[in-house]
Design a protein around this motif. Sequence first.
Motif, PDB file in Angstrom:
ATOM      1  N   LEU A   1      32.088 112.368  57.572  1.00  0.00           N
ATOM      2  CA  LEU A   1      31.147 113.356  57.042  1.00  0.00           C
ATOM      3  C   LEU A   1      29.782 113.235  57.716  1.00  0.00           C
ATOM      4  CD1 LEU A   1      30.373 115.523  54.958  1.00  0.00           C
ATOM      5  CD2 LEU A   1      29.860 113.663  53.351  1.00  0.00           C
ATOM      6  N   PHE A   2      29.304 111.988  57.856  1.00  0.00           N
ATOM      7  CA  PHE A   2      28.013 111.787  58.518  1.00  0.00           C
ATOM      8  C   PHE A   2      28.038 112.291  59.961  1.00  0.00           C
ATOM      9  CE2 PHE A   2      27.068 108.048  55.491  1.00  0.00           C
ATOM     10  CZ  PHE A   2      26.429 108.906  54.606  1.00  0.00           C
ATOM     11  N   GLU A   3      29.121 112.014  60.649  1.00  0.00           N
ATOM     12  CA  GLU A   3      29.234 112.482  62.036  1.00  0.00           C
ATOM     13  C   GLU A   3      29.293 114.003  62.115  1.00  0.00           C
ATOM     14  OE1 GLU A   3      32.662 110.492  63.503  1.00  0.00           O
ATOM     15  OE2 GLU A   3      31.684 108.527  63.683  1.00  0.00           O
ATOM     16  N   THR A   4      29.949 114.621  61.161  1.00  0.00           N
ATOM     17  CA  THR A   4      30.074 116.083  61.149  1.00  0.00           C
ATOM     18  C   THR A   4      28.717 116.767  60.980  1.00  0.00           C
ATOM     19  OG1 THR A   4      32.304 115.941  60.221  1.00  0.00           O
ATOM     20  CG2 THR A   4      31.153 118.046  59.985  1.00  0.00           C
ATOM     21  N   VAL A   5      27.846 116.192  60.137  1.00  0.00           N
ATOM     22  CA  VAL A   5      26.536 116.813  59.876  1.00  0.00           C
ATOM     23  C   VAL A   5      25.452 116.271  60.805  1.00  0.00           C
ATOM     24  CG1 VAL A   5      27.127 117.282  57.476  1.00  0.00           C
ATOM     25  CG2 VAL A   5      25.989 115.128  58.055  1.00  0.00           C
ATOM     26  N   GLY A   6      25.837 115.471  61.788  1.00  0.00           N
ATOM     27  CA  GLY A   6      24.877 114.996  62.775  1.00  0.00           C
ATOM     28  C   GLY A   6      24.100 113.758  62.389  1.00  0.00           C
ATOM     29  N   LEU A   7      24.565 113.048  61.366  1.00  0.00           N
ATOM     30  CA  LEU A   7      23.881 111.822  60.931  1.00  0.00           C
ATOM     31  C   LEU A   7      24.657 110.592  61.412  1.00  0.00           C
ATOM     32  CD1 LEU A   7      22.968 112.896  57.276  1.00  0.00           C
ATOM     33  CD2 LEU A   7      21.442 112.817  59.273  1.00  0.00           C
ATOM     34  N   THR A   8      24.874 110.538  62.708  1.00  0.00           N
ATOM     35  CA  THR A   8      25.665 109.446  63.291  1.00  0.00           C
ATOM     36  C   THR A   8      25.037 108.082  63.039  1.00  0.00           C
ATOM     37  OG1 THR A   8      26.312 110.987  65.049  1.00  0.00           O
ATOM     38  CG2 THR A   8      26.785 108.665  65.401  1.00  0.00           C
ATOM     39  N   SER A   9      23.711 108.037  62.989  1.00  0.00           N
ATOM     40  CA  SER A   9      23.022 106.759  62.773  1.00  0.00           C
ATOM     41  C   SER A   9      23.280 106.190  61.382  1.00  0.00           C
ATOM     42  CB  SER A   9      21.516 106.936  62.979  1.00  0.00           C
ATOM     43  OG  SER A   9      20.996 107.891  62.063  1.00  0.00           O
ATOM     44  N   TRP A  10      23.775 107.020  60.459  1.00  0.00           N
ATOM     45  CA  TRP A  10      24.062 106.566  59.103  1.00  0.00           C
ATOM     46  C   TRP A  10      25.439 105.928  58.978  1.00  0.00           C
ATOM     47  CZ3 TRP A  10      21.912 110.069  54.632  1.00  0.00           C
ATOM     48  CH2 TRP A  10      20.555 110.298  54.841  1.00  0.00           C
ATOM     49  N   THR A  11      26.268 106.073  59.982  1.00  0.00           N
ATOM     50  CA  THR A  11      27.611 105.494  59.896  1.00  0.00           C
ATOM     51  C   THR A  11      27.531 103.976  59.877  1.00  0.00           C
ATOM     52  OG1 THR A  11      27.880 105.540  62.304  1.00  0.00           O
ATOM     53  CG2 THR A  11      28.647 107.469  61.078  1.00  0.00           C
ATOM     54  N   GLN A  12      28.379 103.366  59.070  1.00  0.00           N
ATOM     55  CA  GLN A  12      28.362 101.919  58.891  1.00  0.00           C
ATOM     56  C   GLN A  12      29.776 101.381  58.791  1.00  0.00           C
ATOM     57  OE1 GLN A  12      25.515 100.082  58.683  1.00  0.00           O
ATOM     58  NE2 GLN A  12      24.062 101.798  58.646  1.00  0.00           N
ATOM     59  N   ASN A  13      29.887 100.077  58.979  1.00  0.00           N
ATOM     60  CA  ASN A  13      31.118  99.383  58.628  1.00  0.00           C
ATOM     61  C   ASN A  13      30.921  98.908  57.186  1.00  0.00           C
ATOM     62  OD1 ASN A  13      33.457  97.927  58.448  1.00  0.00           O
ATOM     63  ND2 ASN A  13      33.022  96.564  60.159  1.00  0.00           N
ATOM     64  N   TRP A  14      31.169  99.815  56.248  1.00  0.00           N
ATOM     65  CA  TRP A  14      30.730  99.653  54.863  1.00  0.00           C
ATOM     66  C   TRP A  14      31.268  98.397  54.193  1.00  0.00           C
ATOM     67  CZ3 TRP A  14      26.919 102.858  53.644  1.00  0.00           C
ATOM     68  CH2 TRP A  14      26.804 104.059  54.363  1.00  0.00           C
ATOM     69  N   LEU A  15      32.477  98.010  54.510  1.00  0.00           N
ATOM     70  CA  LEU A  15      33.072  96.829  53.885  1.00  0.00           C
ATOM     71  C   LEU A  15      33.129  95.632  54.834  1.00  0.00           C
ATOM     72  CD1 LEU A  15      36.056  98.526  51.996  1.00  0.00           C
ATOM     73  CD2 LEU A  15      33.799  97.895  51.089  1.00  0.00           C
ATOM     74  N   GLY A  16      32.787  95.837  56.102  1.00  0.00           N
ATOM     75  CA  GLY A  16      32.831  94.749  57.078  1.00  0.00           C
ATOM     76  C   GLY A  16      31.480  94.151  57.370  1.00  0.00           C
ATOM     77  N   ASP A  17      30.417  94.784  56.906  1.00  0.00           N
ATOM     78  CA  ASP A  17      29.059  94.289  57.107  1.00  0.00           C
ATOM     79  C   ASP A  17      28.667  93.457  55.887  1.00  0.00           C
ATOM     80  OD1 ASP A  17      26.323  93.870  57.364  1.00  0.00           O
ATOM     81  OD2 ASP A  17      25.928  95.847  58.195  1.00  0.00           O
TER      82      ASP A  17
END
Length: 290
Positions: free
Chosen positions: A133-149
């Motif tokens: 979803l973040f990539e679709t709306v252009g918020l690539t910087s918001w993508t995370q490894n949510w459970l691996g970080d």
Amino acid sequence: MKKYAKLLPFFVPGIALYLALFIYPTVTGFYYSLTDWDGLSPSYQFVGADNYANVAKDIIFRKSIVNNIKFMVAVVIVQTVVSLLLALQLSKQTKVNVALRSLYFVPTILSSVSVGFIWTFVYDPSLGLLNGLFETVGLTSWTQNWLGDSGIAIFSIAAVQAWAHIGQMIILFVAGLQAIPEELVESAKLDGATKLQLFLRVIWPLLAPAAAIVVSYTTIQSFKAFDLVFTMTGGGPAYSTEILSTYIYNSAFMNYTFGKASTASVYFLVLISFITFLQFRALRTDRVSY
């Protein structure tokens, strides 16, 4: 006395269940916390308070307490605030509001294991819906490894816990709001109270008992979130999502140190009792009257 003696048979089943399912396991658990029992051997040694000293020194145990407190604070704040805001909007008994309350309640009826698997897929860094979803709306910087970080994993699970149980809290808050006498609200409005003053001076003081139930119940839920944490991360990465319930499970069923697990359970009981007591004192429910 004869009058009360006739009622005694009605209390016996409840008292028997309470003794068998709560008092006996609690006393037994405390006894085993003073031993080195591995859960399998017929014999064990009595070690006294050594388990309590050793568990208190355990770095993983301390980390699990810190993680559990982080998890609890995040869940309590998000779940309480969001459910209260939604309850204020849905307190009127209309068809739309009833339908929305039912919709918000749906995640509550799902098992925690199912919720964990669903959100593990949502959080997947490569194929997950959230990063997609973040990539679709252009918020690539918001993508995370949510459970691996390790820095955000515990808060990612806390968000899932809040999402799954907000519906329950909405129902409790709506019940509290509907119990407030309408004439008090109308009187405050006639006196020229603003919406903020109406909430702070009238609604919130009368809603305090319901808020106390929501906060304490949410706190207990956050300490018992074993199945959600175990399903999503198993306590990793690097023990960053290890909470007290997973620590107890690993001690008992993975390391076969039931004495140590019982000791951690006693610490668990004392901690959650103390936190719940502080919450009730802070909300001052004993001073609220209708």
